[in-house]
Write an enzyme that holds these catalytic residues in place. Sequence first.
Site, short mmCIF file in Angstrom:
data_model
loop_
_atom_site.label_atom_id
_atom_site.label_comp_id
_atom_site.label_asym_id
_atom_site.label_seq_id
_atom_site.Cartn_x
_atom_site.Cartn_y
_atom_site.Cartn_z
N SER A 104 49.82 -8.63 -4.51
CA SER A 104 49.09 -7.41 -4.05
C SER A 104 47.94 -7.90 -3.18
O SER A 104 47.33 -6.97 -2.23
CB SER A 104 48.44 -6.89 -5.49
OG SER A 104 49.70 -6.49 -6.15
N ASP A 144 41.26 -20.53 -14.01
CA ASP A 144 41.35 -21.62 -14.59
C ASP A 144 42.69 -21.62 -15.94
O ASP A 144 42.14 -21.04 -16.78
CB ASP A 144 40.14 -22.20 -15.11
CG ASP A 144 40.08 -23.66 -15.42
OD1 ASP A 144 41.09 -24.18 -15.87
OD2 ASP A 144 39.04 -24.10 -15.42
P1 ADP Z 1 52.10 -9.04 -7.62
O1 ADP Z 1 50.92 -8.47 -6.92
O2 ADP Z 1 52.27 -8.91 -8.92
O3 ADP Z 1 52.36 -10.57 -7.26
P2 ADP Z 1 54.24 -8.10 -5.68
O4 ADP Z 1 54.42 -9.33 -5.06
O5 ADP Z 1 55.44 -7.37 -6.11
O6 ADP Z 1 53.53 -8.24 -7.10
O7 ADP Z 1 53.36 -7.11 -4.83
C1 ADP Z 1 52.89 -5.92 -5.09
C2 ADP Z 1 52.70 -5.18 -3.91
O8 ADP Z 1 51.85 -5.54 -3.05
C3 ADP Z 1 54.08 -5.12 -3.14
O9 ADP Z 1 54.87 -3.79 -3.71
C4 ADP Z 1 53.61 -4.63 -1.74
O10 ADP Z 1 53.14 -3.11 -1.59
C5 ADP Z 1 52.43 -5.23 -1.64
N1 ADP Z 1 52.54 -6.48 -1.08
C6 ADP Z 1 52.93 -7.81 -1.38
N2 ADP Z 1 53.11 -8.65 -0.42
C7 ADP Z 1 52.68 -7.99 0.81
C8 ADP Z 1 52.61 -8.43 1.98
N3 ADP Z 1 52.79 -9.48 2.43
N4 ADP Z 1 52.07 -7.54 2.85
C9 ADP Z 1 51.63 -6.25 2.75
N5 ADP Z 1 51.96 -6.01 1.36
C10 ADP Z 1 52.28 -6.72 0.24
#
Ligand code: ADP
Length: 745
Positions: free
Chosen positions: A129, A174
């Site tokens: 996110s 942390d």
């Molecule tokens: P978390 O935030 O818990 O790590 P995710 O990796 O599933 O969970 O990311 C949540 C959301 O954030 C994704 O569904 C997407 O909409 C957005 N997101 C994640 N990575 C990217 C990226 N590289 N570029 C744009 N949006 C992203």
Amino acid sequence: MAGAAAPKRQDTRKFFENLSGAGKSIAVLTSGGDAQGMNAAVRAVVRMGIYVGAKVYFIHEGYQGMVDGGDNIKEATWESVSSMLQVGGTVIGSARCKEFRTHEGRLKAAHNLVQRNITNLCVIGGDGSLTGANLFREEWSGLLDELLQQGLIDEEAAQRNSALHIVGMVGSIDNDFCGTDMTIADWVFIPEMPPEDGWEDSMCQKLSENRADKKRLNIIIVAEGAIDSHNKAITPDYIKDLVVRCLGFDTRVTILGHVQRGGTPSAFDRILASRMGVEAVLALLEASANTPACVVSLVGNQAVRLPLMECVQMTQEVQKAMDEKKFDEAVRLRGRSFENNLSTYRLLSYRKADSELPNSSFNVAVMNVGAPAAGMNAAVRSAVRVGITEGHKMFAVNDGFEGFYKGQIKEIKWGDVGGWTGQGGSLLGTKRTLPGKHLDKIAEQMRIHNINALLVIGGFEAYVGLLELSSARDKYNEFCVPMVMVPATVSNNIPGSDLSIGSDTALNAITDTCDRIKQSASGTKRRVFIIETMGGYCGYLATVGGLAAGADTVYIYEEPFDIRDLQANVEHLTQKMKTSIQRGLVLRNENCNENFTTDFIYQLYTEEGRGVFDCRKNILGHMQQGGAPSPFDRNFGTKVAAKAMQWITRTLKDSYKGGRVFANSEETACLLGMRRRAMVFQPVSQLRDETDFVHRIPKEQWWLKLRPLMKILAKYKTSYDVSDSGQLEHVTRVRPKESNTSSAI
Ligand code: ADP
């Protein structure tokens, strides 16, 4: 307690009254996997935002709602976040969104924000996110140009919305202080620590040894993404087959997934999230066109801001190191405390063969002093095992100083403390007796057992006891040995430490009960609950419990109040009852005022609230000591005691001269406490000046600064000192340099 506690002196402190949100719009969204405390964070952002005069919007369903717009983006009201502190998951939804990963998706999202003049975005979510948020912010001006070119927005709208401010929120950076419980597992597989080749054999051998020792239950934890050193996935099913095939044990696989995330958030999660939510709004108010997007987080006990970009880069570096199988590098990048957590976990789980252990020939005694506190047993287990690993002979003293002078002391071995981590109370036995009147006999026991160092795990009596022993060093050579205490008391009233073992469990018990009490009234008529908490003169449990449970008012000794305050508080509740919120929660610390008793306050509220609300009172009593320790107290107890034990080893070496241990300097009788960001060893004699011995509290209480926060979230106008916040730091130097008296574990 009502109204503004006006700053007493003009000084360098910065008060947030100067920061106004008038004319600004802030949108808040939760994204990615749901995490504990997300609702508390949303609530804090909404209330703080409204409090400073900004318009606040919910964006439902994470980035998907931002892309889709329409009803997904809704203005929030004060009441709309009522009763959500105790709810797990996220009330506003956190759908994953493929579209936001595309330029087109982000263009739509930008359009939706510009249409509502939202230029402040608060993103509560994980790595993914935040990566998305970072990209969005980088593209922002380009997106506006495109919207302009396509005729979707006009020049004025583009101008008005030219700067997008983003603040991200993540849990504690942390790992030292997060709730992950690594202390119950027999065997753990995590991506950053692939096991060495041949791990299958050694695991099976260890498990069969365990069974031979009559241990009936083993827990093996397999984290999502666990791999071996050849990048091959280690799955729970693979482990299960292996165990069944090699050993024939009955094996169950439980995928924790949402179990570990869902449920009611702990008091700690709620407080952390509330603090960070408020911090996020402050960061948005202070942001200018040139400030980088930031992430607010907590390091140790302190809120910090870090550049979003650096956090994202750090995450990418960890991933890269993992991809390249540079696991040590990945662990290092994750930060020292993650590394330390791992090494502590390893140290405490596997007993080395006797031949591998150094032989120090030192005898070290461990004891509990004061009232029982959850986490004391975890601390004893850790101290005993670290001590044995360092080559010492460990002795357990039963029933505190009382047992000590009566000679209740004997050797304690590795296996004796097995399974202690999860048990509440004090298995060693603990008493409030002070050593002062029994110095002769205690010295005699020290001599009989040749005790070379002492570790005391306990509350205020432990602290006073250590002062008494160290003051008696002139008279008794026996006390001229390294002595250290780690604070363990539900009251959290020990000078020299922001937190003590056991207070987290107590807070959970209080918060849980407040939740239930509030729940009991849902659907009934307007009602105010008056709840008395423990803590002696220390208002920590009342205040922080109140923050976690969403109290309207909290009466404590440290912040004197009079009849006018009581009157104003009743009036405040009367006004509240006119809204859609029909319940009030008032906490009162047991010793806050000898005349304004719980009965008095109950009767006053009942009389003054007649016709508007009725009252109920409840005295929480000893249930606040809690049952099983919370994950935080298990971890905290484990780590603090391990650190204390390592200090003992070092101090023993330094003070071993001419064939004996002799330590009589101030620095050799210490309290190990958490101070803001670091764990620090402080000579007890130097803590005297910081102590109010009459009321058994530190003269300065850091958590008093959380009171304005609690009042703001309960809609009181107040003053809030924000000089601690606002400093943008860097990821690379976020780890505090610990004082040279503290050790790294
Ligand atoms: P978390 O935030 O818990 O790590 P995710 O990796 O599933 O969970 O990311 C949540 C959301 O954030 C994704 O569904 C997407 O909409 C957005 N997101 C994640 N990575 C990217 C990226 N590289 N570029 C744009 N949006 C992203």
